[in-house]
Design a protein around this motif. Structure first.
Motif, PDB file in Angstrom:
ATOM      1  N   THR A 134      -0.706 -11.860   3.660  1.00 47.76           N
ATOM      2  CA  THR A 134       0.108 -10.537   4.490  1.00 47.76           C
ATOM      3  C   THR A 134      -0.202  -9.522   3.961  1.00 47.76           C
ATOM      4  O   THR A 134      -0.408  -8.583   4.690  1.00 47.76           O
ATOM      5  CB  THR A 134       1.625 -10.886   4.335  1.00 47.76           C
ATOM      6  N   VAL A 135      -0.299  -9.252   2.579  1.00 45.70           N
ATOM      7  CA  VAL A 135      -0.659  -7.988   2.090  1.00 45.70           C
ATOM      8  C   VAL A 135      -2.197  -7.606   2.587  1.00 45.70           C
ATOM      9  O   VAL A 135      -2.607  -6.590   3.012  1.00 45.70           O
ATOM     10  CB  VAL A 135      -0.806  -7.966   0.566  1.00 45.70           C
ATOM     11  N   ARG A 143       0.235 -12.873  -0.472  1.00 48.05           N
ATOM     12  CA  ARG A 143      -1.141 -11.842  -0.731  1.00 48.05           C
ATOM     13  C   ARG A 143      -1.974 -11.974   0.636  1.00 48.05           C
ATOM     14  O   ARG A 143      -2.495 -10.953   0.800  1.00 48.05           O
ATOM     15  CB  ARG A 143      -1.929 -13.063  -1.603  1.00 48.05           C
ATOM     16  N   THR A 170      -1.961  -6.791   6.208  1.00 46.59           N
ATOM     17  CA  THR A 170      -1.454  -5.443   6.252  1.00 46.59           C
ATOM     18  C   THR A 170      -2.125  -4.213   5.991  1.00 46.59           C
ATOM     19  O   THR A 170      -2.296  -3.082   6.666  1.00 46.59           O
ATOM     20  CB  THR A 170       0.084  -5.448   5.466  1.00 46.59           C
ATOM     21  N   ALA A 198       6.127  -6.488  -3.047  1.00 42.56           N
ATOM     22  CA  ALA A 198       6.656  -6.402  -1.513  1.00 42.56           C
ATOM     23  C   ALA A 198       7.153  -7.522  -1.205  1.00 42.56           C
ATOM     24  O   ALA A 198       7.886  -7.703  -0.010  1.00 42.56           O
ATOM     25  CB  ALA A 198       5.514  -5.860  -0.752  1.00 42.56           C
ATOM     26  N   ARG A 241      -3.924  -6.843  -4.773  1.00 41.29           N
ATOM     27  CA  ARG A 241      -3.144  -7.509  -3.680  1.00 41.29           C
ATOM     28  C   ARG A 241      -2.096  -8.575  -4.427  1.00 41.29           C
ATOM     29  O   ARG A 241      -1.126  -8.551  -3.765  1.00 41.29           O
ATOM     30  CB  ARG A 241      -4.082  -8.393  -2.856  1.00 41.29           C
ATOM     31  N   TYR A 282      -1.902   0.007  -3.176  1.00 41.28           N
ATOM     32  CA  TYR A 282      -3.461  -0.077  -3.231  1.00 41.28           C
ATOM     33  C   TYR A 282      -4.207   1.304  -3.860  1.00 41.28           C
ATOM     34  O   TYR A 282      -4.860   1.013  -4.589  1.00 41.28           O
ATOM     35  CB  TYR A 282      -3.909  -0.315  -1.937  1.00 41.28           C
ATOM     36  N   ILE A 339       0.687  -6.460  -5.373  1.00 42.54           N
ATOM     37  CA  ILE A 339       1.493  -5.763  -4.019  1.00 42.54           C
ATOM     38  C   ILE A 339       2.377  -6.785  -3.573  1.00 42.54           C
ATOM     39  O   ILE A 339       3.309  -6.357  -3.159  1.00 42.54           O
ATOM     40  CB  ILE A 339       0.391  -5.104  -3.339  1.00 42.54           C
ATOM     41  N   SER A 340       1.761  -7.964  -3.494  1.00 42.32           N
ATOM     42  CA  SER A 340       2.735  -9.068  -3.070  1.00 42.32           C
ATOM     43  C   SER A 340       3.902  -9.356  -3.642  1.00 42.32           C
ATOM     44  O   SER A 340       4.968  -9.809  -2.927  1.00 42.32           O
ATOM     45  CB  SER A 340       1.817 -10.247  -2.706  1.00 42.32           C
ATOM     46  N   CYS A 362       2.183  -0.862   1.102  1.00 38.79           N
ATOM     47  CA  CYS A 362       1.133  -1.454   0.582  1.00 38.79           C
ATOM     48  C   CYS A 362      -0.001  -0.382   0.344  1.00 38.79           C
ATOM     49  O   CYS A 362      -0.727  -0.640  -0.609  1.00 38.79           O
ATOM     50  CB  CYS A 362       0.745  -2.632   1.420  1.00 38.79           C
ATOM     51  N   GLU A 412       3.177  -1.145   5.935  1.00 42.95           N
ATOM     52  CA  GLU A 412       1.765  -0.999   5.676  1.00 42.95           C
ATOM     53  C   GLU A 412       1.685   0.244   4.839  1.00 42.95           C
ATOM     54  O   GLU A 412       0.946   0.365   4.088  1.00 42.95           O
ATOM     55  CB  GLU A 412       1.178  -0.484   7.170  1.00 42.95           C
TER      56      GLU A 412
END
Length: 83
Positions: A44-45, A42, A48, A38, A31, A25, A34-35, A21, A18
């Motif tokens: 899940t991002v 997407r 989260t 991580a 997203r 952000y 980030i996906s 991300c 969390e």
């Protein structure tokens, strides 16, 4: 039976994912970016980020990112969590 909990990153109660991300952000990543970073979907991002926003009591994701960045220096939070 108790549920397994994710590691807590700091005193805000955010998990490491969390916090990571939300930091990405706040740094302007979308997203999809980030996906990939991580290594989660997407979707899940998105989930989260929503949970992180709710945990911080923020109105928007931008507000959550601002709150997190404001908390980190003051309390020494998130030093060991890489982007």
């Amino acid at each position: 039976m108790s549920q397994a909990r994710l590691p807590v990153a700091d005193r805000t109660g955010l998990s490491e994912l969390e916090a990571r991300c939300l930091r990405l952000y706040g740094a302007g990543w979308n997203r999809d970016e980030i996906s990939k970073r991580a290594r989660v979907s997407r979707r899940t991002v998105g989930a989260t980020l929503t949970v992180a926003k709710e945990k911080l009591g923020a109105r928007t994701l931008a507000h959550a990112a601002m709150l997190l960045s404001g908390l980190a220096p003051e309390f020494g939070l998130l030093r060991d969590i890489p982007l």
